[in-house]
Write an enzyme that holds these catalytic residues in place. Sequence first.
Site, short mmCIF file in Angstrom:
data_model
loop_
_atom_site.label_atom_id
_atom_site.label_comp_id
_atom_site.label_asym_id
_atom_site.label_seq_id
_atom_site.Cartn_x
_atom_site.Cartn_y
_atom_site.Cartn_z
N TYR A 200 -3.39 -0.01 10.29
CA TYR A 200 -3.36 -0.43 8.89
C TYR A 200 -1.99 -0.15 8.29
O TYR A 200 -1.42 -0.98 7.57
CB TYR A 200 -4.45 0.30 8.10
CG TYR A 200 -4.51 -0.06 6.64
CD1 TYR A 200 -5.14 -1.22 6.21
CD2 TYR A 200 -3.93 0.77 5.67
CE1 TYR A 200 -5.19 -1.54 4.85
CE2 TYR A 200 -3.99 0.46 4.32
CZ TYR A 200 -4.61 -0.70 3.92
OH TYR A 200 -4.66 -1.03 2.58
N SER B 72 0.84 -1.19 0.00
CA SER B 72 0.00 0.00 0.00
C SER B 72 0.87 1.24 0.00
O SER B 72 2.06 1.20 0.37
CB SER B 72 -0.90 0.01 1.24
OG SER B 72 -1.57 1.25 1.40
#
Length: 256
Positions: free
Chosen positions: A160, A147
């Site tokens: 996250y 990500s």
Amino acid sequence: MDSLSQFNLAGRRALVTGSSRGIGFAIAGALAGAGADVVLNGRDAEALGKAADTLAQGGVRVRALAFDVTSEDSVNEAIAYCEGEVGAIDILVNNAGMQFRTPLEDFPLGKFEMMMATNVTSAFIVGKAVARHMISRGRGKIINICSLMSSLSRPSIAPYAVSKAAIANLTRGMATDWAKHGLNINGIAPGYFKTELNQALMANPEFNEWVEKRTPMGRWGDVAELGGAAVFLASEASSFVNGHILYVDGAFTATV
């Protein structure tokens, strides 16, 4: 030399975890478009079946395999079945993931542990199970979905970001251990893409405007735009690319 032939995935089989929708489904479709047979994975058998039917209607050779990527027993059973009854897994895309947004001081421990299990432990478990077979064959491609948050963070998603930083370094660790066996392990790090997980963000006018201004290309990415990166890393075109994290982010990380 026909350079395009290096991207041909005919005769290869790809397992994509978390592929009943979103990024996983788009990547599965892209790999199939390059000639690969695909095996879709998810825990929701009904959603998985619908996704497989959609690809099959387009002429894709596809199988659906429902199993829990966070359970080692479930994974080992599923991979053994796939290798023995469906066929060898030549390409693995570890895409399964989750998101939960709340201020860090209020973040529940249970959600933190669930996020680590879904985003990181699953890639370790599935990667190890598949790699054992790849190692015995002396070849294989593993792509871990990282990500933008593998190297950055923002308010309300610290856990996250932790998980995605971990998956990036797991990618490097897998390459360090398994490259000598003929495996290529790399990561794709998407920026801000139009997905169901980001629906709430896209619907927020203030956040949407921020993304469009902050991203030099001036827009959100479309999940189909991840397909080229996936095909490249799954193909012989990336034969000497190993332990690399490929950012597909519209130049987000290139500017301040």
